[in-house]
Write a protein that holds these residues in place. Sequence first.
Motif, PDB file in Angstrom:
ATOM      1  N   SER A 204      52.611  41.073  42.737  1.00  0.00           N
ATOM      2  CA  SER A 204      53.048  39.921  41.932  1.00  0.00           C
ATOM      3  C   SER A 204      52.857  40.188  40.444  1.00  0.00           C
TER       4      SER A 204
ATOM      5  N   ASP B 257      47.397  45.097  47.543  1.00  0.00           N
ATOM      6  CA  ASP B 257      47.294  43.653  47.291  1.00  0.00           C
ATOM      7  C   ASP B 257      46.599  42.991  48.473  1.00  0.00           C
TER       8      ASP B 257
ATOM      9  N   THR C 257      54.174  34.658  34.653  1.00  0.00           N
ATOM     10  CA  THR C 257      53.976  35.194  36.010  1.00  0.00           C
ATOM     11  C   THR C 257      53.637  34.028  36.945  1.00  0.00           C
TER      12      THR C 257
ATOM     13  N   TYR D  25      36.489  32.439  33.901  1.00  0.00           N
ATOM     14  CA  TYR D  25      37.553  33.447  33.812  1.00  0.00           C
ATOM     15  C   TYR D  25      37.378  34.338  32.579  1.00  0.00           C
TER      16      TYR D  25
ATOM     17  N   LYS E  16      36.591  38.452  32.097  1.00  0.00           N
ATOM     18  CA  LYS E  16      37.484  39.369  31.373  1.00  0.00           C
ATOM     19  C   LYS E  16      36.744  40.051  30.226  1.00  0.00           C
TER      20      LYS E  16
ATOM     21  N   VAL F  23      51.391  35.356  29.904  1.00  0.00           N
ATOM     22  CA  VAL F  23      52.527  36.123  30.441  1.00  0.00           C
ATOM     23  C   VAL F  23      53.187  35.259  31.514  1.00  0.00           C
TER      24      VAL F  23
ATOM     25  N   GLY G 272      48.010  38.122  26.380  1.00  0.00           N
ATOM     26  CA  GLY G 272      47.963  36.671  26.179  1.00  0.00           C
ATOM     27  C   GLY G 272      48.731  36.045  27.326  1.00  0.00           C
TER      28      GLY G 272
ATOM     29  N   ILE H 229      52.374  40.989  36.728  1.00  0.00           N
ATOM     30  CA  ILE H 229      52.248  42.204  35.899  1.00  0.00           C
ATOM     31  C   ILE H 229      52.153  43.451  36.783  1.00  0.00           C
TER      32      ILE H 229
ATOM     33  N   SER I 230      45.276  45.595  38.235  1.00  0.00           N
ATOM     34  CA  SER I 230      45.889  44.353  37.750  1.00  0.00           C
ATOM     35  C   SER I 230      45.493  43.146  38.593  1.00  0.00           C
TER      36      SER I 230
ATOM     37  N   CYS J 183      44.636  45.330  50.554  1.00  0.00           N
ATOM     38  CA  CYS J 183      43.302  45.640  50.014  1.00  0.00           C
ATOM     39  C   CYS J 183      42.759  44.423  49.288  1.00  0.00           C
ATOM     40  N   ASP J 184      41.547  44.044  49.629  1.00  0.00           N
ATOM     41  CA  ASP J 184      40.849  43.015  48.860  1.00  0.00           C
ATOM     42  C   ASP J 184      39.901  43.746  47.913  1.00  0.00           C
ATOM     43  N   VAL J 185      40.237  43.736  46.625  1.00  0.00           N
ATOM     44  CA  VAL J 185      39.477  44.563  45.668  1.00  0.00           C
ATOM     45  C   VAL J 185      38.042  44.091  45.477  1.00  0.00           C
TER      46      VAL J 185
HETATM   47  N1  NAD Z   1      49.691  35.918  33.434  1.00  0.00           N
HETATM   48  C1  NAD Z   1      48.910  35.818  32.363  1.00  0.00           C
HETATM   49  O1  NAD Z   1      49.153  34.988  31.455  1.00  0.00           O
HETATM   50  C2  NAD Z   1      47.737  36.721  32.182  1.00  0.00           C
HETATM   51  C3  NAD Z   1      47.113  36.730  30.928  1.00  0.00           C
HETATM   52  C4  NAD Z   1      46.022  37.574  30.740  1.00  0.00           C
HETATM   53  C5  NAD Z   1      45.580  38.380  31.760  1.00  0.00           C
HETATM   54  N2  NAD Z   1      46.207  38.327  32.974  1.00  0.00           N
HETATM   55  C6  NAD Z   1      45.684  39.213  34.015  1.00  0.00           C
HETATM   56  O2  NAD Z   1      46.740  40.025  34.492  1.00  0.00           O
HETATM   57  C7  NAD Z   1      46.487  40.404  35.841  1.00  0.00           C
HETATM   58  C8  NAD Z   1      47.710  40.121  36.682  1.00  0.00           C
HETATM   59  O3  NAD Z   1      47.952  38.717  36.632  1.00  0.00           O
HETATM   60  P1  NAD Z   1      49.375  38.082  36.937  1.00  0.00           P
HETATM   61  O4  NAD Z   1      49.637  37.082  35.891  1.00  0.00           O
HETATM   62  O5  NAD Z   1      50.342  39.151  37.216  1.00  0.00           O
HETATM   63  O6  NAD Z   1      48.989  37.253  38.254  1.00  0.00           O
HETATM   64  P2  NAD Z   1      49.705  37.089  39.670  1.00  0.00           P
HETATM   65  O7  NAD Z   1      48.961  35.980  40.327  1.00  0.00           O
HETATM   66  O8  NAD Z   1      51.162  37.004  39.507  1.00  0.00           O
HETATM   67  O9  NAD Z   1      49.356  38.479  40.395  1.00  0.00           O
HETATM   68  C9  NAD Z   1      48.045  38.804  40.759  1.00  0.00           C
HETATM   69  C10 NAD Z   1      48.081  39.588  42.049  1.00  0.00           C
HETATM   70  O10 NAD Z   1      46.724  39.920  42.389  1.00  0.00           O
HETATM   71  C11 NAD Z   1      46.575  39.753  43.785  1.00  0.00           C
HETATM   72  N3  NAD Z   1      45.177  39.547  44.134  1.00  0.00           N
HETATM   73  C12 NAD Z   1      44.423  38.438  43.971  1.00  0.00           C
HETATM   74  N4  NAD Z   1      43.201  38.606  44.486  1.00  0.00           N
HETATM   75  C13 NAD Z   1      43.175  39.869  44.974  1.00  0.00           C
HETATM   76  C14 NAD Z   1      42.190  40.631  45.629  1.00  0.00           C
HETATM   77  N5  NAD Z   1      40.990  40.122  45.912  1.00  0.00           N
HETATM   78  N6  NAD Z   1      42.494  41.901  45.987  1.00  0.00           N
HETATM   79  C15 NAD Z   1      43.725  42.421  45.731  1.00  0.00           C
HETATM   80  N7  NAD Z   1      44.702  41.732  45.139  1.00  0.00           N
HETATM   81  C16 NAD Z   1      44.430  40.479  44.748  1.00  0.00           C
HETATM   82  C17 NAD Z   1      47.426  38.542  44.116  1.00  0.00           C
HETATM   83  O11 NAD Z   1      47.737  38.465  45.495  1.00  0.00           O
HETATM   84  C18 NAD Z   1      48.640  38.784  43.236  1.00  0.00           C
HETATM   85  O12 NAD Z   1      49.619  39.541  43.923  1.00  0.00           O
HETATM   86  C19 NAD Z   1      45.256  39.614  36.282  1.00  0.00           C
HETATM   87  O13 NAD Z   1      44.121  40.443  36.182  1.00  0.00           O
HETATM   88  C20 NAD Z   1      45.180  38.500  35.256  1.00  0.00           C
HETATM   89  O14 NAD Z   1      43.875  38.008  35.100  1.00  0.00           O
HETATM   90  C21 NAD Z   1      47.282  37.530  33.213  1.00  0.00           C
END
Ligand code: NAD
Length: 254
Positions: A12, A33, A189, A154, A158, A187, A185, A14, A85, A57-59
Motif C-alpha cells: 500500500s 506486508d 495514501t 506516532y 518516528k 502523502v 510530510g 509509499i 516502509s 510478514c509482520d515486521v
Molecule cells: N502517508 C503519509 O502522509 C505519511 C507521512 C509520513 C510518513 N509516512 C510513513 O510512510 C510509511 C508508509 O505509509 P503509507 O502512507 O504508505 O501507509 P499505508 O497505510 O498506505 O501503507 C502501509 C503498509 O504497511 C503495512 N503494515 C502495517 N503494519 C504492518 C506490519 N506489522 N508488518 C508489515 N506491514 C505492515 C500495511 O498493511 C500497509 O500495506 C509509514 O511508515 C508511514 O508512517 C506516511
Amino acid sequence: MSRTAVVTGGASGIGRRTVERLLAEDWTVWSFDVSEEALAEHARTLAAGSRLRFQKCDVSKPESVKAAFESVRQASDKLDALICSAGVIRIGSLEEQTLEDVDLMIGVNMKGPWLCVREALPLLRKDASVAAPSRVVIVGSVGGIRPKTGSGFYSATKAAVHVLTGILAVELGPTGVIVNAVAPGTVATPMVEALENRSATSSYKPSGDSPLGRVAQPDDVADVVLFYLSDAAKYVNGTVLPVDGGTRAAFVKK
Ligand SMILES: NC(=O)c1ccc[n+]([C@@H]2O[C@H](COP(=O)([O-])OP(=O)(O)OC[C@H]3O[C@@H](n4cnc5c(N)ncnc54)[C@H](O)[C@@H]3O)[C@@H](O)[C@H]2O)c1
C-alpha cells in the motif's frame, strides 16, 4: 544483472509505489506486508512475473521477520537494498492514547525496521563494500522532526527511528551497508485517507497542502528512495531527508 530489494509495507501507499518503481527499473523485488489480502490485490494489478515476490510478514514480530527473510535466503544469497516502509498511526492525545495503540506503533514503526535490518544483514553484506555499498532506506516522518499534537506516540516512534538510522549508519557503514531515512510530510495514501475520515472528531488535523500548493504523492517519496539506492548516493550515509514541500521549514503566521 537484476538487483534485489525487500520493501516492507509493500502492498500500500509509499511502499507499493516503491515496489512498482523498482520493478520498472529492473529490480527483483520482495514485497513484505502483514496484509495478505492487500498483497493479493496488488499481485492482481501487476504483471511483473518472476521479478516480484510477495511475502506475508509482520515486521513487529521477530519470528515472522525471521521466516520472511528465510524465504528470501532460499532464493538468493544477496540483497542489494532494504526499504522499510511498513508503518501504522493511531491518533489521539497522549491522555487518550491506549497502551495497545502505543505498543502497536512502537512495534511496527520503531522495532520493525531494527528487526528487519538485523535479519537482512548477512544478505546485505554479501559482496558489499564501502566502495559499492548495499542500501537501507527507512521511511520516517516529518512528524519525527516537528511533532504534531494529537498524533500520540506516532511522532515519538518516528523521531526514534531517525535516531536509529544514524546509529545504524555509523555501525554498519564500515561493513558496506549504508542507512538513510526519508521523512515525508503528508502523502496521499490510504493511511491519510483513513485519518481524514476520522480527524473531524479528533484533535489531530492533517497538515493539508505544503508551501508548494499540494500534498505529496507516493511518487514524490519513491523518487527520493530511488535516489538513495542510486550510485549518486553511495557516499550519503546517516541522513534524514524531509520530503514535505517545505512544510516544516517555518511556521506560517496566521
Ligand atoms: N502517508 C503519509 O502522509 C505519511 C507521512 C509520513 C510518513 N509516512 C510513513 O510512510 C510509511 C508508509 O505509509 P503509507 O502512507 O504508505 O501507509 P499505508 O497505510 O498506505 O501503507 C502501509 C503498509 O504497511 C503495512 N503494515 C502495517 N503494519 C504492518 C506490519 N506489522 N508488518 C508489515 N506491514 C505492515 C500495511 O498493511 C500497509 O500495506 C509509514 O511508515 C508511514 O508512517 C506516511
